[in-house]
Design an enzyme around this catalytic site. Structure first.
Site, PDB file in Angstrom:
ATOM      1  N   SER A 272       0.831  -1.194   0.000  1.00 30.56           N
ATOM      2  CA  SER A 272       0.000   0.000   0.000  1.00 30.56           C
ATOM      3  C   SER A 272       0.874   1.256   0.000  1.00 30.56           C
ATOM      4  O   SER A 272       1.882   1.295   0.694  1.00 30.56           O
ATOM      5  CB  SER A 272      -0.871   0.000   1.256  1.00 30.56           C
ATOM      6  OG  SER A 272      -1.421  -1.276   1.439  1.00 30.56           O
ATOM      7  N   CYS A 274       2.681   2.647  -2.437  1.00 36.92           N
ATOM      8  CA  CYS A 274       3.978   2.548  -3.116  1.00 36.92           C
ATOM      9  C   CYS A 274       3.834   2.736  -4.625  1.00 36.92           C
ATOM     10  O   CYS A 274       4.627   2.194  -5.402  1.00 36.92           O
ATOM     11  CB  CYS A 274       4.617   1.190  -2.832  1.00 36.92           C
ATOM     12  SG  CYS A 274       5.114   1.004  -1.128  1.00 36.92           S
ATOM     13  N   LYS A 276       1.044   2.017  -6.576  1.00 35.22           N
ATOM     14  CA  LYS A 276       0.254   0.999  -7.288  1.00 35.22           C
ATOM     15  C   LYS A 276      -0.847   1.641  -8.135  1.00 35.22           C
ATOM     16  O   LYS A 276      -0.986   1.336  -9.320  1.00 35.22           O
ATOM     17  CB  LYS A 276      -0.334   0.070  -6.222  1.00 35.22           C
ATOM     18  CG  LYS A 276      -0.981  -1.155  -6.719  1.00 35.22           C
ATOM     19  CD  LYS A 276      -0.686  -2.296  -5.751  1.00 35.22           C
ATOM     20  CE  LYS A 276      -1.848  -3.232  -5.604  1.00 35.22           C
ATOM     21  NZ  LYS A 276      -2.806  -2.755  -4.580  1.00 35.22           N
ATOM     22  N   SER A 278      -1.062   4.785  -9.069  1.00 39.55           N
ATOM     23  CA  SER A 278      -0.458   5.646 -10.107  1.00 39.55           C
ATOM     24  C   SER A 278      -0.028   4.818 -11.302  1.00 39.55           C
ATOM     25  O   SER A 278      -0.122   5.272 -12.439  1.00 39.55           O
ATOM     26  CB  SER A 278       0.811   6.331  -9.621  1.00 39.55           C
ATOM     27  OG  SER A 278       0.619   6.951  -8.440  1.00 39.55           O
TER      28      SER A 278
HETATM   29  C1  SPV Z   1      -4.323  -0.766   0.999  1.00 44.36           C
HETATM   30  O1  SPV Z   1      -4.003  -0.275   2.093  1.00 44.36           O
HETATM   31  O2  SPV Z   1      -3.630  -1.618   0.421  1.00 44.36           O
HETATM   32  C2  SPV Z   1      -5.544  -0.334   0.329  1.00 44.36           C
HETATM   33  C3  SPV Z   1      -6.531   0.371   1.102  1.00 44.36           C
HETATM   34  O3  SPV Z   1      -5.739  -0.634  -0.816  1.00 44.36           O
HETATM   35  S1  SPV Z   1      -7.238  -0.641   2.295  1.00 44.36           S
HETATM   36  O4  SPV Z   1      -8.630  -0.742   1.972  1.00 44.36           O
HETATM   37  O5  SPV Z   1      -7.018   0.011   3.560  1.00 44.36           O
HETATM   38  O6  SPV Z   1      -6.625  -1.943   2.247  1.00 44.36           O
HETATM   39 MN    MN Z   2      -4.345  -2.270  -1.398  1.00 46.95          MN
END
Ligand code: SPV
Ligand code: MN
Length: 625
Positions: A272, A274, A276, A278
């Site tokens: 998350s 990093c 992704k 984009s």
């Molecule tokens: C992540 O944190 O990898 C997300 C958002 O995509 S969440 O819904 O918090 O997992």
């Molecule tokens: Mn995610």
């Protein structure tokens, strides 16, 4: 149906809600709703079908309940989560494990009976005075071998509204299910509210009942903890995939244009925050999905679908220069939920949006003035670092035409990426599938970010960017990946990228849009159109190819000096990383496959040999020979 169940449903489901539920002739579903009603005691139940009217009702409720507030641009709303409820809470997310199942010590779990009694206590009567919303969705395209039906019960219209933007509707599909019991179930309550935010976050729990394909979430509002179909469903899907022989991954899917009208699809796993989303929204290419992908072998091809139909994306650093497509959507009329940004005069503002931020406004801490501090004396940023936006993919001009294909899209390449400031080159290709799965996917490390609660910037092992969501033992998961392409004539290539490499002064070596060049290079490699240079860790691009691609994709010059700086093999750092990874598997993963140690060992030998000959830093020009 037994008279007691019928009585409960008739009492709580007014108007046509009873009919809407009964139309779905599924005793397990009825039972689920009844049990939730008995446990949580809502005042009433609203059953949401796929109709425009029902969906509009949920949207209105989110505003009427003060969970969302309309903003200046038509269709935009703001939702705030509580000050301490701004990311996924890994500690409070646990598997309920029956006595006869062994998940391994890496996974956060609790005895099923104990977990049940805890969660039941916490949820007892929790929806009193509220409406319980019942929503139906489908993970993956509808009417497809990838489809998984889901039902979400929640007392949050914000959660129900978000899911409407993020998932394909599933009421009609539930009708076709008949009495089939193979669906996922989610029960959520935001709990007691103060100023519209969950007040009892100390009692926040996300408990995953692996024996029943069901998840409980309580005393939280943050999407990653509450939107059942997102990461909570991914955990259930990983177990289902393990049982049935397919894969559920934390990956985007992107269509990349090649020569002529060729499109090659890539799936990429990044932790998350990093890059992704984009990457999935790269200008000039087409998006299939940005977060979760299922994979199956169909007609001797590895094929993939986006599990979702929207984006719950990190808004920080979305600016016209680096993310022009997302920025455009977030500043144009259309349905969008902003969460935890700064609001000033009805406009959302966020860190890194490319202009000066106002000195005051309202954010997740309430009324905010620049310099405001929290109770520990730490400065509160204008918007939270994990502030988000929620939009539907159907509104995007760059949505891939095959995004809803029931058979998915064929996979040309898999990409692993992490936040790594000092070790890996910006892009490289593995020697083969197993080398990629082991030395790139299973060796992935990344610096932690604000997407989860806890310290940021700490280098952490993150197996295939899926570690947070794994619901089976780690070695078993690696083996499933290794075996998955067995027998395929042309398995996808495997790549690793690193957008975050820095020089000795701590400056990033690449611009954010350089990823567009790496993608084109990977696309050409997937068709054997370019040669590459062998190094101990994988195959890297030749300077002349990148020089051409920088000109073609970004209209930017690319000097040999830049190339040498970016693609110099950092022998010592790579050896240290290998040692860290080996240590993790030797110490913490009791079922790590033998091939993992073999391939890491071979990589170490290659690096040591090269280091002895050419020193700690080896220029790609030397490697090219
Ligand atoms: C992540 O944190 O990898 C997300 C958002 O995509 S969440 O819904 O918090 O997992
Ligand atoms: Mn995610």
């Amino acid at each position: 149906m037994c008279p007691k169940v019928e009585q409960i449903l008739q009492d709580k489901l007014n108007g046509d809600n009873y009919e809407k539920l009964m139309c779905l002739n599924n005793p397990k579903l009825h039972q689920f709703v009844v049990q939730a009603v008995e446990l949580c005691n809502p005042d009433s139940v609203f059953v949401c079908t796929d109709s425009e009217e029902d969906i509009a009702h949920i949207r209105r409720q989110a505003v009427e309940n003060n969970e969302e507030t309309p903003l200046a641009i038509d269709g935009h709303t703001i939702h705030f989560d509580g000050f301490s409820d701004q990311g996924r809470d890994k500690k409070a997310t646990k598997y309920l494990v029956p006595k006869d199942i062994e998940l391994g010590s890496n996974l956060n779990s609790i005895d099923r009976d104990q977990g049940f009694s805890e969660i039941h206590k916490l949820m007892k009567g929790i929806m009193q005075g509220r409406v319980m919303y019942v929503r139906f969705f489908c993970l993956g395209p509808r009417n497809s071998q990838f489809s998984i039906s889901c039902v979400q019960l929640t007392d949050s219209a914000y959660v129900a509204h978000s899911e409407d933007l993020l998932y394909r509707p599933g009421y009609q599909q539930f009708k076709q299910l008949g009495g089939d019991e193979g669906f996922f179930r989610f029960l959520h309550s935001a709990g007691r509210l103060e100023n519209n935010v969950s007040a009892d976050v100390a009692n926040r729990r996300m408990y995953i009942d692996i024996a029943e394909d069901m998840v409980y979430s309580v005393n939280t509002q943050y999407g990653g903890n509450t939107i059942g179909l997102k990461k909570l469903a991914l955990r259930l899907a990983i177990r289902k995939a393990d049982r049935e022989g397919w894969l559920a991954e934390h990956m985007f899917i992107l269509g990349v244009g090649g020569p002529g009208d060729r499109v090659t699809y890539f799936a990429g796993a990044f932790p998350s925050a990093c890059g992704k989303t984009s990457t999935a929204m790269l200008p000039g290419e087409t998006i299939v999905g940005d977060d979760i992908a299922y994979f199956r072998i169909i007609d001797n091809q590895m094929r993939t679908v986006n599990v979702e139909s929207g984006i719950f994306g990190i808004i920080r650093d979305v600016c016209p220069q680096d993310d022009p497509l997302i920025y455009q959507v977030l500043t144009s009329p259309g349905e969008a939920i902003f969460s935890n940004v700064l609001i000033k005069d009805g406009r959302p503002c966020w860190l890194g949006m490319g202009c000066d931020l106002p000195e005051e406004g309202v954010n997740h801490s309430g009324k905010w003035l620049a310099g405001k501090k929290d109770k520990d004396g730490n400065e509160i940023t204008a918007s939270h670092k994990n502030a988000r936006y929620t939009i539907a993919l159907k509104n995007l001009a760059n949505l891939d035409q095959r995004a809803n294909d029931p058979n998915g899209v064929p996979v040309g390449g898999i990409i692993y990426g992490g936040r790594d400031s000092d070790t890996s080159v910006p892009v490289q290709q593995s020697f083969d599938w197993a080398h990629g799965i082991i030395t790139m996917g299973a060796s992935l490390e990344s610096e932690t970010t604000a997407a989860t609660l806890g310290a940021e910037g700490v280098r952490a092992f993150n197996l295939m960017s899926n570690l947070d969501f794994l619901a089976i033992p780690l070695g078993r998961y690696i083996n499933n990946n290794l075996q998955f392409i067995k027998g395929l004539e042309n398995p996808p290539l495997v790549f690793a990228v690193n957008y975050f490499l820095k020089d000795a002064d701590g400056e990033y070596l690449n611009g954010m849009l350089d990823k567009g060049v790496w993608m084109k290079w990977m696309e050409l490699r997937a068709h054997g159109d370019l040669d590459a240079i062998d190094t101990p860790t994988g195959m890297i691009p030749r300077y002349e190819d990148l020089n051409k691609l920088f000109k073609q994709v970004l209209n930017k010059p690319y000097s040999q000096e830049q190339y040498v700086q970016q693609f110099t093999l950092r022998v010592e750092e790579n050896l240290k990383k290998l040692a860290r990874i080996e240590n993790v598997y030797r110490k913490d993963v009791s079922d790590a496959p033998a091939i993992l140690f073999d391939l890491l060992g071979q990589q170490r030998d290659r690096l040591e040999k090269l280091g002895q000959k050419h020193g700690k830093y080896v220029s790609p020009l030397v490697l090219q020979g």
